[in-house]
Design a protein around this motif. Sequence first.
Motif, PDB file in Angstrom:
ATOM      1  N   MET A  92       0.847  -1.193   0.000  1.00  0.00           N
ATOM      2  CA  MET A  92       0.000   0.000   0.000  1.00  0.00           C
ATOM      3  C   MET A  92       0.887   1.249   0.000  1.00  0.00           C
ATOM      4  N   GLN A  93       0.451   2.233  -0.730  1.00  0.00           N
ATOM      5  CA  GLN A  93       1.206   3.451  -0.974  1.00  0.00           C
ATOM      6  C   GLN A  93       1.097   4.443   0.180  1.00  0.00           C
ATOM      7  N   LYS A  94       2.244   4.971   0.621  1.00  0.00           N
ATOM      8  CA  LYS A  94       2.249   6.071   1.587  1.00  0.00           C
ATOM      9  C   LYS A  94       1.959   7.358   0.831  1.00  0.00           C
ATOM     10  N   MET A  95       1.288   8.280   1.498  1.00  0.00           N
ATOM     11  CA  MET A  95       0.947   9.556   0.884  1.00  0.00           C
ATOM     12  C   MET A  95       1.434  10.683   1.794  1.00  0.00           C
ATOM     13  N   GLU A  96       2.002  11.727   1.177  1.00  0.00           N
ATOM     14  CA  GLU A  96       2.551  12.838   1.948  1.00  0.00           C
ATOM     15  C   GLU A  96       1.786  14.121   1.708  1.00  0.00           C
ATOM     16  N   CYS A  97       1.573  14.852   2.787  1.00  0.00           N
ATOM     17  CA  CYS A  97       0.938  16.167   2.735  1.00  0.00           C
ATOM     18  C   CYS A  97       2.033  17.207   2.483  1.00  0.00           C
ATOM     19  N   PRO A  98       1.709  18.321   1.863  1.00  0.00           N
ATOM     20  CA  PRO A  98       2.722  19.373   1.686  1.00  0.00           C
ATOM     21  C   PRO A  98       3.358  19.840   3.007  1.00  0.00           C
ATOM     22  N   CYS A  99       2.673  19.649   4.128  1.00  0.00           N
ATOM     23  CA  CYS A  99       3.224  20.074   5.418  1.00  0.00           C
ATOM     24  C   CYS A  99       4.260  19.088   5.952  1.00  0.00           C
ATOM     25  N   GLY A 100       4.366  17.908   5.316  1.00  0.00           N
ATOM     26  CA  GLY A 100       5.341  16.919   5.739  1.00  0.00           C
ATOM     27  C   GLY A 100       4.754  15.701   6.433  1.00  0.00           C
ATOM     28  N   TYR A 101       3.473  15.743   6.795  1.00  0.00           N
ATOM     29  CA  TYR A 101       2.822  14.581   7.411  1.00  0.00           C
ATOM     30  C   TYR A 101       2.733  13.463   6.379  1.00  0.00           C
ATOM     31  N   ILE A 102       3.058  12.250   6.790  1.00  0.00           N
ATOM     32  CA  ILE A 102       2.961  11.099   5.894  1.00  0.00           C
ATOM     33  C   ILE A 102       1.889  10.151   6.421  1.00  0.00           C
ATOM     34  N   TYR A 103       0.893   9.890   5.565  1.00  0.00           N
ATOM     35  CA  TYR A 103      -0.126   8.902   5.903  1.00  0.00           C
ATOM     36  C   TYR A 103       0.417   7.542   5.495  1.00  0.00           C
ATOM     37  N   ASP A 104       0.568   6.659   6.487  1.00  0.00           N
ATOM     38  CA  ASP A 104       1.039   5.300   6.242  1.00  0.00           C
ATOM     39  C   ASP A 104      -0.143   4.351   6.450  1.00  0.00           C
ATOM     40  N   PRO A 105      -0.619   3.706   5.375  1.00  0.00           N
ATOM     41  CA  PRO A 105      -1.787   2.837   5.505  1.00  0.00           C
ATOM     42  C   PRO A 105      -1.579   1.673   6.465  1.00  0.00           C
ATOM     43  N   VAL A 106      -0.346   1.260   6.669  1.00  0.00           N
ATOM     44  CA  VAL A 106      -0.071   0.180   7.617  1.00  0.00           C
ATOM     45  C   VAL A 106      -0.447   0.627   9.035  1.00  0.00           C
ATOM     46  N   GLU A 107      -0.207   1.905   9.342  1.00  0.00           N
ATOM     47  CA  GLU A 107      -0.496   2.444  10.670  1.00  0.00           C
ATOM     48  C   GLU A 107      -1.910   3.001  10.789  1.00  0.00           C
ATOM     49  N   GLY A 108      -2.480   3.501   9.695  1.00  0.00           N
ATOM     50  CA  GLY A 108      -3.781   4.167   9.758  1.00  0.00           C
ATOM     51  C   GLY A 108      -3.656   5.503  10.479  1.00  0.00           C
ATOM     52  N   ASP A 109      -4.756   5.961  11.043  1.00  0.00           N
ATOM     53  CA  ASP A 109      -4.778   7.225  11.806  1.00  0.00           C
ATOM     54  C   ASP A 109      -5.678   6.992  13.011  1.00  0.00           C
ATOM     55  N   TYR A 110      -5.152   6.291  13.989  1.00  0.00           N
ATOM     56  CA  TYR A 110      -5.923   5.851  15.156  1.00  0.00           C
ATOM     57  C   TYR A 110      -6.661   7.004  15.842  1.00  0.00           C
ATOM     58  N   GLU A 111      -5.995   8.132  15.991  1.00  0.00           N
ATOM     59  CA  GLU A 111      -6.592   9.279  16.689  1.00  0.00           C
ATOM     60  C   GLU A 111      -7.845   9.811  15.988  1.00  0.00           C
TER      61      GLU A 111
END
Length: 52
Positions: free
Chosen positions: A1-20
């Motif tokens: 699965m592909q990681k995606m980066e925001c222009p601010c530098g945050y990286i969404y990693d699908p392996v981790e998700g976004d628990y919060e």
Amino acid sequence: MQKMECPCGYIYDPVEGDYEHGVAPGTPFAGLPDDWVCPTCGAEKEYFYAVD
């Protein structure tokens, strides 16, 4: 699965998700809710780009 980066530098990693923000581990970027935004800066999904 592909990681995606925001222009601010945050990286969404699908392996981790976004628990919060209620996104389970294993959720691909395309599977994020339509109203999901970057947890760091609030950017919408359309501004993210693929990273290695």
